[in-house]
Design a protein around this motif. Sequence first.
Motif, PDB file in Angstrom:
ATOM      1  N   THR A  80      58.430  22.103  69.799  1.00  0.00           N
ATOM      2  CA  THR A  80      59.278  21.425  70.313  1.00  0.00           C
ATOM      3  C   THR A  80      59.361  21.008  71.148  1.00  0.00           C
ATOM      4  O   THR A  80      59.258  19.703  71.733  1.00  0.00           O
ATOM      5  N   MET A  81      59.620  21.701  72.353  1.00  0.00           N
ATOM      6  CA  MET A  81      59.803  21.857  74.180  1.00  0.00           C
ATOM      7  C   MET A  81      57.988  21.507  74.121  1.00  0.00           C
ATOM      8  O   MET A  81      58.290  20.094  75.175  1.00  0.00           O
ATOM      9  N   VAL A  82      57.370  21.969  74.071  1.00  0.00           N
ATOM     10  CA  VAL A  82      55.993  21.507  74.991  1.00  0.00           C
ATOM     11  C   VAL A  82      55.302  20.200  73.771  1.00  0.00           C
ATOM     12  O   VAL A  82      54.659  19.546  74.659  1.00  0.00           O
ATOM     13  N   SER A  83      55.844  19.641  72.473  1.00  0.00           N
ATOM     14  CA  SER A  83      55.781  18.711  72.668  1.00  0.00           C
ATOM     15  C   SER A  83      55.704  17.337  72.816  1.00  0.00           C
ATOM     16  O   SER A  83      55.637  16.269  73.347  1.00  0.00           O
ATOM     17  N   MET A  84      57.348  17.677  72.992  1.00  0.00           N
ATOM     18  CA  MET A  84      57.907  16.388  74.046  1.00  0.00           C
ATOM     19  C   MET A  84      58.116  16.349  75.399  1.00  0.00           C
ATOM     20  O   MET A  84      57.712  15.448  76.018  1.00  0.00           O
ATOM     21  N   ILE A  85      57.105  17.659  76.463  1.00  0.00           N
ATOM     22  CA  ILE A  85      56.604  17.784  77.060  1.00  0.00           C
ATOM     23  C   ILE A  85      55.567  16.602  77.564  1.00  0.00           C
ATOM     24  O   ILE A  85      55.119  15.924  78.337  1.00  0.00           O
ATOM     25  N   VAL A  86      54.306  16.920  76.362  1.00  0.00           N
ATOM     26  CA  VAL A  86      52.973  16.034  76.757  1.00  0.00           C
ATOM     27  C   VAL A  86      53.407  14.635  75.732  1.00  0.00           C
ATOM     28  O   VAL A  86      52.884  13.770  76.794  1.00  0.00           O
ATOM     29  N   VAL A  87      53.979  14.733  75.144  1.00  0.00           N
ATOM     30  CA  VAL A  87      54.540  12.812  74.758  1.00  0.00           C
ATOM     31  C   VAL A  87      54.704  12.232  75.721  1.00  0.00           C
ATOM     32  O   VAL A  87      54.677  10.770  76.035  1.00  0.00           O
ATOM     33  N   GLY A  88      56.674  12.730  75.923  1.00  0.00           N
ATOM     34  CA  GLY A  88      56.660  12.240  77.625  1.00  0.00           C
ATOM     35  C   GLY A  88      55.902  11.357  78.970  1.00  0.00           C
ATOM     36  O   GLY A  88      55.431  10.998  79.416  1.00  0.00           O
ATOM     37  N   ALA A  89      54.324  12.586  78.768  1.00  0.00           N
ATOM     38  CA  ALA A  89      53.539  12.558  79.879  1.00  0.00           C
ATOM     39  C   ALA A  89      52.526  11.730  80.235  1.00  0.00           C
ATOM     40  O   ALA A  89      51.957  11.152  80.704  1.00  0.00           O
ATOM     41  N   SER A  90      52.428  11.652  78.198  1.00  0.00           N
ATOM     42  CA  SER A  90      51.410  10.680  78.115  1.00  0.00           C
ATOM     43  C   SER A  90      51.663   8.868  78.509  1.00  0.00           C
ATOM     44  O   SER A  90      50.804   8.652  78.744  1.00  0.00           O
ATOM     45  N   GLY A  91      53.384   8.849  78.577  1.00  0.00           N
ATOM     46  CA  GLY A  91      53.226   7.527  78.846  1.00  0.00           C
ATOM     47  C   GLY A  91      53.027   7.200  80.352  1.00  0.00           C
ATOM     48  O   GLY A  91      53.098   6.538  80.659  1.00  0.00           O
ATOM     49  N   GLN A  92      52.488   8.506  80.914  1.00  0.00           N
ATOM     50  CA  GLN A  92      52.761   8.303  82.243  1.00  0.00           C
ATOM     51  C   GLN A  92      51.456   7.843  82.753  1.00  0.00           C
ATOM     52  O   GLN A  92      50.757   8.499  82.313  1.00  0.00           O
ATOM     53  N   PRO A  93      51.031   7.146  84.000  1.00  0.00           N
ATOM     54  CA  PRO A  93      49.713   6.785  84.602  1.00  0.00           C
ATOM     55  C   PRO A  93      49.373   8.418  85.522  1.00  0.00           C
ATOM     56  O   PRO A  93      50.432   9.377  85.544  1.00  0.00           O
ATOM     57  N   LEU A  94      48.101   8.549  85.016  1.00  0.00           N
ATOM     58  CA  LEU A  94      47.945  10.009  85.742  1.00  0.00           C
ATOM     59  C   LEU A  94      47.070  10.288  87.711  1.00  0.00           C
ATOM     60  O   LEU A  94      46.778   9.102  87.895  1.00  0.00           O
TER      61      LEU A  94
END
Length: 94
Positions: A80-94
Amino acid sequence: MPAGRVGLWAFVIHCWGAKDPFVDLGMFRDRNFFMGLIFIFVIGMTLFSGLALLPPLLQKLLGYPVIETGLVMAPRGVGTMVSMIVVGASGQPL
């Protein structure tokens, strides 16, 4: 519990009566926003109810010791922690 009720009451009264409230209660008139809140509440209850129900099941009904119950439950928390980090970061520009 009474302190929580008093705090909720004070928050709602403030939101209704203040000139510039913390939360504008008018946004709940938007049907899409309101239905999104309802759906995320149901999804949250469905996903996270197991976090409260599984440890007593493992310990009392299946006889797992406390440490083993924690080890069984740990991958779900880490996932759950890893998926929340990945999903939260996916909305950020790289």
